[in-house]
Scaffold this active site. Structure first.
Site, PDB file in Angstrom:
ATOM      1  CG  HIS A 144      -2.077   0.905   1.161  1.00 57.60           C
ATOM      2  ND1 HIS A 144      -2.260   1.942   2.055  1.00 57.60           N
ATOM      3  CD2 HIS A 144      -3.122   0.973   0.298  1.00 57.60           C
ATOM      4  CE1 HIS A 144      -3.368   2.592   1.758  1.00 57.60           C
ATOM      5  NE2 HIS A 144      -3.910   2.036   0.697  1.00 57.60           N
ATOM      6  CG  ASP A 164      19.096  11.303 -10.007  1.00 55.28           C
ATOM      7  OD1 ASP A 164      19.160  10.191 -10.569  1.00 55.28           O
ATOM      8  OD2 ASP A 164      18.936  12.366 -10.624  1.00 55.28           O
ATOM      9  CG  HIS A 210      -7.315   8.253  -0.864  1.00 57.49           C
ATOM     10  ND1 HIS A 210      -5.974   8.127  -1.193  1.00 57.49           N
ATOM     11  CD2 HIS A 210      -7.816   6.999  -0.889  1.00 57.49           C
ATOM     12  CE1 HIS A 210      -5.689   6.858  -1.414  1.00 57.49           C
ATOM     13  NE2 HIS A 210      -6.788   6.148  -1.226  1.00 57.49           N
ATOM     14  CE  LYS A 219      -4.170   6.701   2.433  1.00 52.75           C
ATOM     15  NZ  LYS A 219      -5.597   6.550   2.520  1.00 52.75           N
ATOM     16  CG  ASP A 269       1.172  20.147  21.063  1.00 53.16           C
ATOM     17  OD1 ASP A 269      -0.031  20.392  21.243  1.00 53.16           O
ATOM     18  OD2 ASP A 269       1.860  19.463  21.839  1.00 53.16           O
TER      19      ASP A 269
END
Length: 402
Positions: free
Chosen positions: A118, A125, A294, A296, A301
């Site tokens: 997933h 480079d 979608h 995540k 803080d």
């Protein structure tokens, strides 16, 4: 360099840039590929054979033909229907193209649901890396219509890129089932491209199986003022939930952004089972309603943030192969906060306590059973006979194990 509880090192001196949606991500990633001199390493869950996938294909073909070493790995579940013409053009140009755990469909159904690759990683480079949740497909562009996804990625330069490059290179030459990556020694350059400290973590099915979740939970426990979690598939374990509630009860402002227009309705149903306990503890919950969410991402803080591929659900936390970058930098934290605040103000509905379902006999009886069944499903599934995922190298007209 600060070390995590898992013994991982935070690398200083990085430049980290937030890329929101395909409109920002694809031009930067494709430009980096077009400028590559020596090496391109790419992993993705989904590669679609559409205008985005075809543009990526042409860029890596061009790079390979000018002498750049190009290696790609896609997931056999997420990228299950690539045509022979699409693949043969890549391999004929010299691209090493691998498929993680490919399986034929059965009556049109994909059965290799668990232990998926997933991750979404690109390293060019050994100097530039891209990490996040954005796959290579048109559904990450807003002009795809109401089903286009809201998502995030990072563009990174600096010492942490060596960690990412080492991991991807190692993973491409080993069977990922049970493979555990160890952070290498990195010699820090005299000149640093930026001020951000960064930590690259993976979740695998070996000794890194809880690394991402542990870093989340450590940040939640240390929070003093604010926690914002924006996650597409939110259904964490009891310990994670307890620490979120405890943070809210000790006066930390805790906000959760989830899907309001889900691409998988069952995921929304699961998340909503958690709302009453979170709202009762003082957690502010928002559902993003403009299009499927979608992302995540999270922030704590003023100087802790994360962007990556890992959801906070049983699949990502217990089965899938995931990768996140954690960032300690005030400027980046503020940039992510501005984006998430904009979502909340423009496109989210807040879940109010009075709108939650009243407690009933059915909810009192069934909700705990449903929750614990969902949470313990990975353990139960692990008791079943499991296949060993394979990485298959596509070689012109034939396939061979890698």
């Amino acid at each position: 360099m600060r070390m995590t509880a898992n013994g991982r090192l935070w690398r200083p001196g990085n430049r980290v840039e937030l890329l929101e949606n395909g409109e920002a991500f694809f031009p930067r990633a494709f430009a980096a590929i077009a400028e590559a001199r020596h090496e391109i390493l790419l992993e993705t869950f989904i590669l679609f054979e559409d205008k985005v996938g075809n543009e990526l294909r042409q860029h890596v073909i061009d790079a390979s033909r000018r002498g750049v070493k190009v290696e790609m790995t896609v997931d056999g579940y997420g990228s299950y229907d690539l045509s022979e013409d699409f693949l043969s053009g890549l391999t004929a140009a010299g691209v090493k193209f691998r498929i993680f755990d490919p399986h034929r469909t059965l009556f049109g159904m994909r059965l290799n649901v668990f232990r998926r690759l997933h991750r979404k990683l690109l390293v060019v480079d050994g100097e530039r890396a891209f990490v996040g949740g954005i796959n290579y497909g048109c559904d990450h562009l807003e002009d795809a219509g109401p089903l286009s996804k809201q998502d995030y990625a990072l563009a990174i330069e600096g010492p942490v890129v060596a960690d990412i490059r080492d991991f991807v290179s190692t993973a491409m030459h080993a069977n990922d089932n049970g493979h555990s990556w160890s952070q290498p020694d990195v010699e820090l350059p005299a000149a640093m491209p930026g001020d951000a400290r960064a930590l690259f973590l993976v979740r695998d099915n070996g000794r890194n199986s809880t690394a991402i979740e542990h870093e989340y939970r450590a940040a939640i426990r240390a929070a003093r003022r604010e926690i914002v979690i924006a996650n597409a598939y939110f259904f964490p374990g009891y310990g994670f939930m307890r620490e979120l509630r405890d943070a809210a009860r000790r006066g930390v402002r805790v906000a959760l952004i989830t899907q309001g227009e889900p691409d998988m309705p069952f995921a929304q149903l699961a998340a909503r089972m958690l709302y009453p306990d979170l709202v009762a503890a003082g957690v502010a919950i928002y559902e993003y309603c403009r299009r499927p969410f979608h992302g995540k991402v999270a922030l704590v803080d003023d100087d802790w943030s994360t962007v990556g591929s890992s959801n906070l659900d049983p699949l990502s936390l217990s089965f899938n192969l995931e990768a996140n970058v954690f960032v300690r930098d005030r400027a980046f934290n503020q940039r992510l906060r501005q984006s998430l605040d904009g979502l909340r103000q423009r496109d989210c509905r807040r879940i109010e306590a009075r709108a939650l379902p009243r407690r009933s006999f059915w909810r009192t009886l069934v909700a705990p059973v449903f929750y614990h069944a969902q949470r313990r499903f990975p353990t139960w599934a692990g008791l079943l006979p499991a296949h060993t995922p394979k990485v298959v190298l596509v070689a012109n007209d034939e396939k061979q194990d890698s």
